[in-house]
Scaffold this active site. Sequence first.
Site, PDB file in Angstrom:
ATOM      1  N   ASP A   1      34.110  44.424  45.114  1.00 29.29           N
ATOM      2  CA  ASP A   1      34.347  43.887  43.652  1.00 29.29           C
ATOM      3  C   ASP A   1      35.999  43.721  43.754  1.00 29.29           C
ATOM      4  O   ASP A   1      36.596  44.617  44.681  1.00 29.29           O
ATOM      5  CB  ASP A   1      33.632  44.870  42.741  1.00 29.29           C
ATOM      6  CG  ASP A   1      34.007  44.532  41.246  1.00 29.29           C
ATOM      7  OD1 ASP A   1      34.263  43.399  40.881  1.00 29.29           O
ATOM      8  OD2 ASP A   1      34.740  45.391  40.390  1.00 29.29           O
ATOM      9  N   PHE A   2      36.542  43.038  42.719  1.00 29.29           N
ATOM     10  CA  PHE A   2      37.899  43.144  42.581  1.00 29.29           C
ATOM     11  C   PHE A   2      38.625  44.086  41.469  1.00 29.29           C
ATOM     12  O   PHE A   2      39.025  45.332  41.874  1.00 29.29           O
ATOM     13  CB  PHE A   2      38.522  41.731  42.389  1.00 29.29           C
ATOM     14  CG  PHE A   2      39.881  41.713  42.390  1.00 29.29           C
ATOM     15  CD1 PHE A   2      40.729  41.791  43.599  1.00 29.29           C
ATOM     16  CD2 PHE A   2      40.824  41.375  41.190  1.00 29.29           C
ATOM     17  CE1 PHE A   2      42.058  41.572  43.450  1.00 29.29           C
ATOM     18  CE2 PHE A   2      41.984  41.361  40.848  1.00 29.29           C
ATOM     19  CZ  PHE A   2      42.817  41.470  42.221  1.00 29.29           C
TER      20      PHE A   2
END
Length: 274
Positions: free
Chosen positions: A36-37
Amino acid sequence: MPPLNLGNQQPRIPLDADQAWRTTAGRSAGTVLFFDFDGTLAPVDDDPTAVRPAPKVLAAIEALAPVVRRVAIVSARPVDFLRDHFGGLAGVDLYGLYGLEHSHSGGETVTEPAALPWVPTMAELADLARAELAEGALVEYKRLSVALHWRTAPQLGAAVERWGRAQAERLGLKVQAGRMVLELKPPVDRDKGMVIDEIVRDAEGAWYFGDDVSDIKAFAALRARAAADPHFFGVCVAVANPETGHEVAEAADLTLDSPAALGAFLTDATRHLT
């Protein structure tokens, strides 16, 4: 490092992080690393446009990408945003807007066809949100979704959620809750779990790193793959946070303290895999 319970393998085998990376090294060419970012590779910021990857993250991913099967960033951000931050790294696939967009290794952005008719609706919704929500609420328009943030005005949270859910019901949209944000999306059957499920079908192993409730679906996809194939080696890693961290950590095998800690963790992993 605390012990890990990996996947749904029976019986579950407790391993520490070094052991897990050593096991991965034996099948690195068949392993996918998913990230995920926001809140995972990068700290959350009051201004979503100002977010940057944590120290050591880019260098570690650049070192790991050539020795694993794939590195994939799976995010609520649009692909164009992710490309600005990771487009210079070879061998990194980008999945934006929970999988409604994707780009493989620097290639063109491909959009889920079923989502395209909703672009005008999302633009109109963003304009309406800016006009009707109280000052302090941040409206983030992403072409195929609209995110309503209240991080800088937490007292607005309940009102923003009510407004967003009412609009979702009116327009027939999906709702994705997150860390002081509510995101409205087209009613297209696409989420992080589905992305991960498709990619790992013929993989030997995978790690998924995430921090928010949307990442729990990705964890579940790894667990399902492990349950179907005892040879598959899956590791779910949560990045701690004060809003949804407890729920995500409970669903994970290992918890890290912050995106900065993840940068150090990945840097350390390179000694096992490179």
